[in-house]
Design a protein around this motif. Structure first.
Motif, PDB file in Angstrom:
ATOM      1  N   ALA A 168       0.732  -1.190   0.156  1.00  0.00           N
ATOM      2  CA  ALA A 168       0.079  -0.003  -0.078  1.00  0.00           C
ATOM      3  C   ALA A 168       1.053   1.178  -0.027  1.00  0.00           C
ATOM      4  CB  ALA A 168      -0.820   0.081   1.150  1.00  0.00           C
ATOM      5  N   ASN A 169       0.679   2.085  -0.868  1.00  0.00           N
ATOM      6  CA  ASN A 169       1.184   3.449  -0.917  1.00  0.00           C
ATOM      7  C   ASN A 169       0.355   4.539   0.074  1.00  0.00           C
ATOM      8  OD1 ASN A 169       3.315   5.281  -1.921  1.00  0.00           O
ATOM      9  ND2 ASN A 169       1.564   6.483  -2.962  1.00  0.00           N
ATOM     10  N   LYS A 170      -0.800   3.785   0.428  1.00  0.00           N
ATOM     11  CA  LYS A 170      -1.810   4.900   1.329  1.00  0.00           C
ATOM     12  C   LYS A 170      -2.540   3.868   2.162  1.00  0.00           C
ATOM     13  CE  LYS A 170      -5.464   6.715  -0.587  1.00  0.00           C
ATOM     14  NZ  LYS A 170      -6.315   7.889  -0.906  1.00  0.00           N
ATOM     15  N   ILE A 171      -2.815   4.108   3.458  1.00  0.00           N
ATOM     16  CA  ILE A 171      -3.866   3.401   4.323  1.00  0.00           C
ATOM     17  C   ILE A 171      -4.642   4.149   4.741  1.00  0.00           C
ATOM     18  CG2 ILE A 171      -3.816   1.807   6.170  1.00  0.00           C
ATOM     19  CD1 ILE A 171      -0.852   1.000   5.679  1.00  0.00           C
ATOM     20  N   THR A 172      -5.804   3.924   4.532  1.00  0.00           N
ATOM     21  CA  THR A 172      -7.305   4.572   4.790  1.00  0.00           C
ATOM     22  C   THR A 172      -7.845   3.786   5.835  1.00  0.00           C
ATOM     23  OG1 THR A 172      -7.287   5.697   2.664  1.00  0.00           O
ATOM     24  CG2 THR A 172      -9.278   6.143   4.260  1.00  0.00           C
ATOM     25  N   VAL A 173      -8.305   4.452   7.103  1.00  0.00           N
ATOM     26  CA  VAL A 173      -9.100   3.850   8.236  1.00  0.00           C
ATOM     27  C   VAL A 173     -10.464   4.573   8.155  1.00  0.00           C
ATOM     28  CG1 VAL A 173      -9.195   3.328  10.481  1.00  0.00           C
ATOM     29  CG2 VAL A 173      -6.918   3.085   9.454  1.00  0.00           C
ATOM     30  N   VAL A 174     -11.510   3.609   8.026  1.00  0.00           N
ATOM     31  CA  VAL A 174     -12.601   4.223   8.489  1.00  0.00           C
ATOM     32  C   VAL A 174     -13.160   3.813   9.713  1.00  0.00           C
ATOM     33  CG1 VAL A 174     -15.308   4.082   7.516  1.00  0.00           C
ATOM     34  CG2 VAL A 174     -13.430   3.946   5.885  1.00  0.00           C
ATOM     35  N   LYS A 175     -13.461   4.921  10.443  1.00  0.00           N
ATOM     36  CA  LYS A 175     -13.414   4.729  12.140  1.00  0.00           C
ATOM     37  C   LYS A 175     -14.970   5.036  12.361  1.00  0.00           C
ATOM     38  CE  LYS A 175     -10.636   8.099  13.393  1.00  0.00           C
ATOM     39  NZ  LYS A 175      -9.644   8.727  14.342  1.00  0.00           N
ATOM     40  N   GLY A 176     -15.614   3.841  12.313  1.00  0.00           N
ATOM     41  CA  GLY A 176     -17.198   3.678  12.508  1.00  0.00           C
ATOM     42  C   GLY A 176     -17.786   2.564  11.692  1.00  0.00           C
ATOM     43  N   ALA A 177     -18.941   2.523  12.063  1.00  0.00           N
ATOM     44  CA  ALA A 177     -19.910   1.242  11.552  1.00  0.00           C
ATOM     45  C   ALA A 177     -19.860   1.580   9.829  1.00  0.00           C
ATOM     46  CB  ALA A 177     -21.210   0.938  11.957  1.00  0.00           C
ATOM     47  N   ALA A 178     -19.245   0.765   9.082  1.00  0.00           N
ATOM     48  CA  ALA A 178     -19.327   0.956   7.454  1.00  0.00           C
ATOM     49  C   ALA A 178     -20.007  -0.221   7.156  1.00  0.00           C
ATOM     50  CB  ALA A 178     -17.909   1.007   7.027  1.00  0.00           C
ATOM     51  N   SER A 179     -20.819  -1.069   7.592  1.00  0.00           N
ATOM     52  CA  SER A 179     -21.258  -1.990   7.080  1.00  0.00           C
ATOM     53  C   SER A 179     -22.351  -1.809   5.680  1.00  0.00           C
ATOM     54  CB  SER A 179     -22.414  -2.992   8.132  1.00  0.00           C
ATOM     55  OG  SER A 179     -21.574  -3.149   9.234  1.00  0.00           O
ATOM     56  N   VAL A 180     -22.796  -0.769   5.650  1.00  0.00           N
ATOM     57  CA  VAL A 180     -23.570  -0.331   4.660  1.00  0.00           C
ATOM     58  C   VAL A 180     -22.997  -0.487   3.085  1.00  0.00           C
ATOM     59  CG1 VAL A 180     -24.710   1.406   3.103  1.00  0.00           C
ATOM     60  CG2 VAL A 180     -25.403   1.314   5.530  1.00  0.00           C
ATOM     61  N   ARG A 181     -21.635  -0.278   3.325  1.00  0.00           N
ATOM     62  CA  ARG A 181     -20.970  -0.358   2.008  1.00  0.00           C
ATOM     63  C   ARG A 181     -20.008  -1.647   2.008  1.00  0.00           C
ATOM     64  NH1 ARG A 181     -18.245  -1.869  -1.341  1.00  0.00           N
ATOM     65  NH2 ARG A 181     -17.192  -0.730  -3.103  1.00  0.00           N
ATOM     66  N   TYR A 182     -19.475  -2.108   3.027  1.00  0.00           N
ATOM     67  CA  TYR A 182     -18.403  -3.148   3.119  1.00  0.00           C
ATOM     68  C   TYR A 182     -18.827  -4.570   3.640  1.00  0.00           C
ATOM     69  CZ  TYR A 182     -15.348   0.900   2.178  1.00  0.00           C
ATOM     70  OH  TYR A 182     -14.752   1.949   1.652  1.00  0.00           O
ATOM     71  N   GLY A 183     -19.961  -4.758   4.138  1.00  0.00           N
ATOM     72  CA  GLY A 183     -20.600  -5.947   4.695  1.00  0.00           C
ATOM     73  C   GLY A 183     -20.845  -5.863   5.882  1.00  0.00           C
ATOM     74  N   PHE A 196     -23.750  22.023   2.533  1.00  0.00           N
ATOM     75  CA  PHE A 196     -23.923  20.868   3.204  1.00  0.00           C
ATOM     76  C   PHE A 196     -23.975  19.666   2.197  1.00  0.00           C
ATOM     77  CE2 PHE A 196     -25.950  23.717   5.976  1.00  0.00           C
ATOM     78  CZ  PHE A 196     -26.321  22.894   7.181  1.00  0.00           C
ATOM     79  N   THR A 197     -23.463  18.419   2.962  1.00  0.00           N
ATOM     80  CA  THR A 197     -23.640  17.161   2.126  1.00  0.00           C
ATOM     81  C   THR A 197     -24.456  16.284   3.081  1.00  0.00           C
ATOM     82  OG1 THR A 197     -21.238  17.431   1.362  1.00  0.00           O
ATOM     83  CG2 THR A 197     -21.962  15.146   1.284  1.00  0.00           C
ATOM     84  N   PHE A 198     -25.467  15.814   2.391  1.00  0.00           N
ATOM     85  CA  PHE A 198     -26.385  14.713   3.146  1.00  0.00           C
ATOM     86  C   PHE A 198     -26.072  13.304   2.316  1.00  0.00           C
ATOM     87  CE2 PHE A 198     -28.467  18.991   2.763  1.00  0.00           C
ATOM     88  CZ  PHE A 198     -28.586  18.982   4.094  1.00  0.00           C
ATOM     89  N   GLU A 199     -26.158  12.336   3.355  1.00  0.00           N
ATOM     90  CA  GLU A 199     -25.826  11.144   2.962  1.00  0.00           C
ATOM     91  C   GLU A 199     -26.719   9.968   3.669  1.00  0.00           C
ATOM     92  OE1 GLU A 199     -21.575   9.133   1.933  1.00  0.00           O
ATOM     93  OE2 GLU A 199     -21.978   9.115   4.182  1.00  0.00           O
ATOM     94  N   ALA A 200     -27.095   9.136   2.905  1.00  0.00           N
ATOM     95  CA  ALA A 200     -27.945   7.853   3.422  1.00  0.00           C
ATOM     96  C   ALA A 200     -27.644   6.587   2.669  1.00  0.00           C
ATOM     97  CB  ALA A 200     -29.390   8.245   3.399  1.00  0.00           C
ATOM     98  N   GLY A 201     -27.767   5.460   3.460  1.00  0.00           N
ATOM     99  CA  GLY A 201     -27.443   4.205   2.655  1.00  0.00           C
ATOM    100  C   GLY A 201     -28.203   3.345   3.508  1.00  0.00           C
ATOM    101  N   LEU A 202     -28.404   1.966   2.501  1.00  0.00           N
ATOM    102  CA  LEU A 202     -29.212   0.803   3.242  1.00  0.00           C
ATOM    103  C   LEU A 202     -28.680  -0.451   2.561  1.00  0.00           C
ATOM    104  CD1 LEU A 202     -31.675   0.114   4.635  1.00  0.00           C
ATOM    105  CD2 LEU A 202     -32.944   0.237   2.554  1.00  0.00           C
ATOM    106  N   ARG A 203     -28.561  -1.334   3.328  1.00  0.00           N
ATOM    107  CA  ARG A 203     -27.968  -2.484   2.698  1.00  0.00           C
ATOM    108  C   ARG A 203     -28.693  -3.882   3.438  1.00  0.00           C
ATOM    109  NH1 ARG A 203     -22.472  -4.074   1.076  1.00  0.00           N
ATOM    110  NH2 ARG A 203     -22.400  -6.412   1.500  1.00  0.00           N
ATOM    111  N   TYR A 204     -28.888  -4.942   2.717  1.00  0.00           N
ATOM    112  CA  TYR A 204     -29.429  -6.158   3.068  1.00  0.00           C
ATOM    113  C   TYR A 204     -28.478  -7.207   3.034  1.00  0.00           C
ATOM    114  CZ  TYR A 204     -32.594 -10.112   3.960  1.00  0.00           C
ATOM    115  OH  TYR A 204     -33.101 -11.444   4.408  1.00  0.00           O
ATOM    116  N   ASP A 205     -28.205  -8.105   3.971  1.00  0.00           N
ATOM    117  CA  ASP A 205     -27.221  -9.132   3.838  1.00  0.00           C
ATOM    118  C   ASP A 205     -27.966 -10.486   4.238  1.00  0.00           C
ATOM    119  OD1 ASP A 205     -24.228  -8.509   3.258  1.00  0.00           O
ATOM    120  OD2 ASP A 205     -24.964  -6.928   4.696  1.00  0.00           O
ATOM    121  N   TYR A 206     -27.542 -11.636   3.739  1.00  0.00           N
ATOM    122  CA  TYR A 206     -27.819 -12.973   4.043  1.00  0.00           C
ATOM    123  C   TYR A 206     -26.672 -13.771   4.335  1.00  0.00           C
ATOM    124  CZ  TYR A 206     -29.713 -17.707   3.549  1.00  0.00           C
ATOM    125  OH  TYR A 206     -30.331 -19.112   3.651  1.00  0.00           O
ATOM    126  N   ARG A 207     -26.607 -14.667   5.305  1.00  0.00           N
ATOM    127  CA  ARG A 207     -25.500 -15.567   5.477  1.00  0.00           C
ATOM    128  C   ARG A 207     -26.072 -16.950   5.655  1.00  0.00           C
ATOM    129  NH1 ARG A 207     -21.172 -16.162  10.398  1.00  0.00           N
ATOM    130  NH2 ARG A 207     -19.912 -17.455   9.418  1.00  0.00           N
TER     131      ARG A 207
END
Length: 772
Positions: A202-217, A478-489
């Motif tokens: 990696a030339n750059k390491i980014t950390v998302v600090k918080g619940a990111a399940s909507v995008r990543y699982g 302002f920037t407004f953002e909303a996301g929704l996700r459904y997962d099945y295992r």
């Protein structure tokens, strides 16, 4: 909890209402190219509009694109490492296309929280990144130790070589690692099962600090670590870099090199990259003794091939990670009396010597990743990307033996093979009329097989599927953002009846929805604030449900619970970012309520086996809330002098017993000063820094809840110095680091081997990076 969420909801409404009443949509764009005085493109330059508080980073061809720009006058600022900062006034009456020329000079870009440099998948969740000089100062360390440079991050360890990142008090399967766009899959079944990845990729390491399940699982309750290599080059020629690293503690040596290039004429559009790392270390030492059998060997390789034709992109990526890690002899005990004596002893009482030899117990890990992806860019600038990944992870654990049988000596007691396939289809929506976003479907299948003379984890087959949508709207400041996700295992576990030895299987099914909603307000060019609330969930992992047996590499006996339920998280975060010429401040506050939180609880009893005595840890569930504060300050109080401060505070409550939650990070405070110059003779950007790291004792634990009380507080001093040597068109970067200058003996609460040994003593590290 309800009062807290309601208060945040009312605060969010107070922010949103004025915007809806007074803001106007912004639909123009500013694009262009950034070059140096010789007309060579500058990748990675940061281009931003001061008043609009939006921006982008140039790609490998030097181009940038800023969407959703408002009409009127603004100041466009461009800055890049090694060049003078540039600012021009632009009058936005329509779409703009600009050519920016930067002059050579100094401009140090320090560690920043991403805020408009490049549009992220989740814009209102706090993100931090390591790159440039800050990343150079961590080269040679594990991924867990590397990320401790960021506020809000810690690491949970098993000795000096095995560590995992901890984000806001959460770790292991709650923190996802994304390697070049592919979710890293391995046997993450304990603190001693560290991520199977080479940070040099990696030339750059980014950390998302918080619940990111909507995008990543569904598992991303704690956050996500993104390892991003540079884009493949597009100009003809060969470039690359080489790292050479030496450290006194463990007499560690590491080398990493990368070569990349692109073709022209008939092969125009074809580019490539190869990279490799070797690393070797012997017994590490504390201030008072060596940690016998704590060495490691590592060899890694990766290669990329890309082809671009018109709107189409094709990429293939392969990586191989291979390591052999010794397990400290002092953690093994032959009987209960010896184990309890080790708990009470200030030193392990073993022979203390240096050696590169690695004996039993030790573990070997081999991880392969093959990724193939293709993307198509439509006329509306939207992009559709299809990505396939295959991972093969083989872990072998060699226990300490009492036999001299050569066949047994060369055979592992445990062998796991995990094969994972992933398939993602994602569409990224180009900004139009203020709207942008992404949506997609993801799939994953994995199967684990076990071989060995004793059982630990059963064989299983796992299928996962998910679909998500994230939409973003820019409205004035302002920037407004909303996301929704459904997962099945779907999970099937294969077991054998211990009495009849008959095979049988058990099937589990899990499903749930997650969501996120947030807003970012850019008050002016200096100040911005973000508020985000999101939900996440996580099904129990196979080790939490079914592990049963002694774990030599962790010196413990672990017991799972097949009746565990899924975790459910409601996470709220608020962050403030202030930047001026002299002062930079970032503060993040969060509150995370998790029901059915799973953790390995010290059972306060022992398992006495022919192989030795082990403390027992049982997986159980409880309802918890985890809250905290991260803060980082940089203040240029004098010319060429900078004060730097980082604070990490975490509080965990076990609501089921109305007491503290164990295994939470201690309060951590880092304060220091840096002296930096433009140049000294031919040396560019020289710097010298001294910092103090103070970690308080963890007093917030229930009484009699662990085998050994939390260790005392400690205070360390570290120093850094470095500079860049220009060599015609090439550069040589040199960094010298001293950790634990005063050689303090201490133990860390999040190190599982704190039961048996101290942390590392003084360490002198010399790093060279040659870029050509």
């Amino acid at each position: 909890m309800k009062r807290f969420i309601n208060a945040l909801y009312r605060a969010c409404l107070l922010i949103l209402i004025p915007t809806v009443c007074f803001s106007q949509p912004c639909t123009y764009s500013v694009s262009g190219i950034v070059q140096d005085e010789q007309k060579q493109v500058i990748p990675g330059a940061v281009v931003r509009l001061v008043h609009g508080k939006s921006g982008d980073a140039t790609d490998s061809t030097g181009h940038f694109h800023i969407p959703n720009v408002c009409a009127g006058k603004d100041t466009l600022v461009c800055e890049a490492l090694g060049y003078k900062k540039s600012g021009i006034t632009v009058n936005i009456t329509g779409d703009k296309n600009l050519a920016i020329i930067l002059q050579n000079g100094e401009n140090q870009i320090k560690e920043v929280v991403i805020n408009g440099e490049r549009m992220q998948d989740l814009h209102t969740i706090t993100q931090a990144e390591l790159k440039g000089r800050e990343l150079l100062q961590t080269r040679g360390e594990s991924l867990g130790e590397t990320l401790k440079e960021l506020p809000g991050l810690n690491s949970i360890q098993t000795g000096p070589t095995l560590s995992k990142p901890v984000i806001h008090g959460l770790y292991s399967n709650r923190v996802l690692i994304i390697n070049d766009g592919v979710r890293q899959e391995g046997q993450q079944w304990g603190s001693e099962h560290a991520p199977e990845i080479d940070p040099f990729v990696a030339n750059k390491i980014t950390v998302v600090k918080g619940a990111a399940s909507v995008r990543y699982g569904s598992d991303a309750i704690g956050g996500v670590v993104l390892l991003s290599p540079d884009d493949l080059p597009t100009q003809k020629g060969i470039t690359g870099n080489m790292y050479l690293i030496g450290a006194s503690n463990g007499q560690m040596g590491a080398f990493s090199g990368m070569l990349q290039g692109a073709f022209d004429k008939k092969l125009k559009g074809l580019s490539w990259r190869v990279q490799g790392t070797v690393k070797d270390a012997g017994n590490f030492h504390t201030p008072r003794y060596y940690l016998t059998n704590s060495g490691l060997r590592e060899g890694d390789f990766s290669a990329s091939l890309g082809y671009k034709i018109k709107q189409m992109n094709f990429n293939v990526y392969y990586s191989l990670y291979s390591t052999e890690v010794g397990i400290f002899f002092g953690a093994e005990s032959g009987n209960l009396q010896e184990l309890q004596e080790k708990f009470a002893m200030p030193t392990p009482g073993l022979p203390s010597y240096f050696s590169y030899a690695i004996g039993r117990p030790y573990q070997t890990v081999m991880h392969e990743l093959l990724k193939a992806s293709t993307s198509y860019e439509f006329q509306n600038k939207g992009k559709l990307e299809l990505s396939f990944g295959r991972q093969n992870d083989i872990r072998q654990e060699y226990d300490e033996l009492s036999t001299s049988n050569p066949a047994a000596e060369n055979s592992p007691q445990l062998r796991f093979q995990l094969i994972t396939h992933t398939l993602d289809l994602i569409y990224t929506q180009q900004a139009k009329n203020g709207f942008s976003g992404s949506f997609g479907i993801t799939g994953k299948t994995s199967g684990n097989t076990f071989e060995g003379v004793r059982s630990l984890i059963p064989n299983y087959r796992d299928y996962n599927g998910g679909a998500f949508a994230i939409e973003r709207y820019n409205l004035g400041k302002f920037t407004f953002e909303a996301g929704l996700r459904y997962d099945y295992r779907w999970l099937r576990v294969y077991e054998r009846n211990p009495t009849s030895l008959a095979l049988y299987n058990v099937t589990y099914q899990y499903s749930n929805a997650t969501g996120t909603m947030g807003s970012t307000y850019h008050y002016n060019e200096h100040l911005s604030a973000s508020l985000n609330a999101g939900s996440a969930w996580r099904a129990p992992s196979i080790n939490e449900m079914y592990i049963y047996g002694e774990h030599f590499s962790d010196a413990s006996f672990e017991v799972g619970d097949s009746t565990l339920k899924s975790e459910r998280s409601i996470n709220t975060g608020f962050s403030v970012n202030y930047t001026s010429d002299k002062l930079r401040v970032v503060a993040d506050m969060y509150y995370n309520n998790i029901s059915n939180y799973i953790y390995d609880k010290p059972a306060l009893k022992y398992r006495i086996l022919p192989s030795g005595a082990f403390p027992e840890f049982d997986y159980t569930q409880t309802n918890v809330n985890i809250k905290g504060l991260d803060a980082a300050i940089q203040y240029d109080f004098l010319p060429r002098f900078t004060f730097q401060s980082k604070t990490t505070i975490v509080r965990g409550d076990n609501e089921s017993i109305h007491d503290w939650l164990i295994s939470m990070p201690c309060d951590r405070f880092e304060n220091g000063f840096e002296y930096h110059l433009l140049k000294i003779g031919k040396l560019k950007q020289p710097y010298l820094s001294l910092e103090n790291v103070s970690v308080l004792k963890q007093t917030r634990v229930p009484p009699n809840s662990d085998y050994v009380p939390p260790p005392s507080a400690y205070s360390l001093f570290n120093a850094n110095a470095g500079f860049i040597v220009p060599m015609k068109k090439n550069t040589l970067s040199i960094n010298f680091t001293v950790n634990n200058i005063t050689n303090v003996a201490y133990r860390d609460y999040l190190d599982h081997f704190r039961y048996y040994a101290d942390e590392l003593g003084v360490n002198y590290i010399l790093r060279f990076k040659y870029s050509f």
